[in-house]
Write an enzyme that holds these catalytic residues in place. Structure first.
Site, PDB file in Angstrom:
ATOM      1  N   HIS A 299      36.631  68.560  13.936  1.00 52.60           N
ATOM      2  CA  HIS A 299      36.786  69.369  12.725  1.00 52.60           C
ATOM      3  C   HIS A 299      37.689  68.704  11.695  1.00 52.60           C
ATOM      4  O   HIS A 299      37.799  69.181  10.565  1.00 52.60           O
ATOM      5  CB  HIS A 299      37.270  70.787  13.067  1.00 52.60           C
TER       6      HIS A 299
ATOM      7  N   ASP B 222      34.727  69.483  20.181  1.00 50.88           N
ATOM      8  CA  ASP B 222      35.638  69.177  19.078  1.00 50.88           C
ATOM      9  C   ASP B 222      36.409  67.876  19.315  1.00 50.88           C
ATOM     10  O   ASP B 222      37.614  67.882  19.547  1.00 50.88           O
ATOM     11  CB  ASP B 222      36.598  70.362  18.881  1.00 50.88           C
TER      12      ASP B 222
ATOM     13  N   GLN C 249      49.114  74.619  12.042  1.00 49.40           N
ATOM     14  CA  GLN C 249      48.421  73.879  10.993  1.00 49.40           C
ATOM     15  C   GLN C 249      48.970  72.467  10.895  1.00 49.40           C
ATOM     16  O   GLN C 249      50.172  72.263  10.857  1.00 49.40           O
ATOM     17  CB  GLN C 249      48.600  74.563   9.630  1.00 49.40           C
ATOM     18  N   GLY C 250      48.065  71.498  10.834  1.00 56.26           N
ATOM     19  CA  GLY C 250      48.486  70.106  10.736  1.00 56.26           C
ATOM     20  C   GLY C 250      48.587  69.401  12.068  1.00 56.26           C
ATOM     21  O   GLY C 250      48.780  68.189  12.118  1.00 56.26           O
ATOM     22  N   ASP C 251      48.462  70.134  13.162  1.00 59.11           N
ATOM     23  CA  ASP C 251      48.517  69.521  14.488  1.00 59.11           C
ATOM     24  C   ASP C 251      47.126  69.224  15.026  1.00 59.11           C
ATOM     25  O   ASP C 251      46.977  68.582  16.071  1.00 59.11           O
ATOM     26  CB  ASP C 251      49.254  70.430  15.476  1.00 59.11           C
ATOM     27  N   SER C 252      46.095  69.721  14.367  1.00 62.42           N
ATOM     28  CA  SER C 252      44.718  69.502  14.813  1.00 62.42           C
ATOM     29  C   SER C 252      44.464  68.041  15.137  1.00 62.42           C
ATOM     30  O   SER C 252      44.904  67.135  14.411  1.00 62.42           O
ATOM     31  CB  SER C 252      43.739  69.920  13.717  1.00 62.42           C
TER      32      SER C 252
END
Length: 265
Positions: free
Chosen positions: A79, A124, A211-214
């Site tokens: 993603h 993913d 958020q931002g760790d994906s």
């Protein structure tokens, strides 16, 4: 689609983790900017990592994390990227915990391979080929069996330290316990893909990726005492909310496909 850019519904959750990437942070969960309410602070609930503690960690310029699968290939979340093919728009930053350090190694991408069949649910994972290998840093081994899908895991990233927060300048880390498929399904129902995803977190919340760790790794020690990657930060409901563990791509399920794909890049 989901993501720790995504933590609300699968699609919005993933977008959220990426959107928050402009400011520097650390939590480990969605891709899209999260729309959830505020969560407990620090990762979320984490502490600053020491220089050299996790030398295979990579920060990607679109606002995601990743790990060095090989000196020239970064493993991240599907993603986090837009399809497969030639791509020179991504910059990988490695070798430092401080993204503003003058010692940072920065390398542009040349190709991206998104997991075949990825449609926003499961599968993913993605690979990013770099313009040149980073031979000065170690790589992170990936689990090819379910033997390590238990116990306590470490997560790390530059994502937000609270839901809806900004990206961090310094790499942060936290530990989270394994959550069974049945317990995770109790929280997420049919949104969870048990054969392709693994969950981790505290029932009371407070510690999580964000958020931002994906795309960043979830890892633990193997039987020889070496770090091994068992998950990829994927999605979740908000960040560190009670009753909603983080959801990670189950690396062992895709290990053969990941290695095969890497050999083609």
């Amino acid at each position: 689609m989901k993501g720790r850019h995504l933590k609300k519904n699968r699609f919005v959750r993933a977008l959220q983790r990426i959107a928050a990437a402009g400011a520097v942070v650390l939590a480990a969960v969605s891709l899209q900017p999260s729309t959830a309410s505020a969560a407990p602070t620090p990762v979320v609930g984490g502490t600053r990592a020491a220089q050299g503690e996790f030398p295979w960690m990579v920060r990607l310029s679109m606002g995601c994390g990743g790990s060095l699968l090989t000196p020239q290939i970064v493993l991240t979340a599907a993603h986090c990227v837009n399809g497969s093919g030639n791509n020179t728009s991504i910059t990988a930053t490695a070798g430092v915990v401080d993204l503003q350090s003058g010692s940072a190694i920065k390398v542009r991408s040349t190709k991206v391979l998104q997991a075949p069949g990825y449609n926003g649910t499961g599968k993913d994972w993605a690979l990013i080929k770099l313009a040149s290998p980073i031979n000065s840093l170690p790589t992170l081994k990936i689990a090819d069996t379910t033997a390590y899908n238990s116990g306590t895991f470490t997560v790390a990233g530059w994502g937000a330290t609270r839901e809806g927060g900004a990206q961090q300048r310094y790499l942060r880390k936290a530990t989270v316990p394994f959550v069974s498929d049945s317990a995770c399904q109790a929280a997420y129902g049919s949104s969870l893909v048990p054969g392709e995803e693994i969950c981790a977190g505290f029932n009371e919340g407070g510690v999580d990726t964000c958020q931002g760790d994906s795309g960043g790794p979830m890892f633990r020690k193997d039987n020889a005492g070496a770090w091994i990657q068992v998950g990829i930060v994927s999605w979740g409901e908000g960040c560190a909310r009670p009753g909603y563990p983080g959801v990670y791509t189950e690396v062992s399920t895709f290990a053969a496909a990941i290695k095969s794909a890497a050999a083609t890049l």
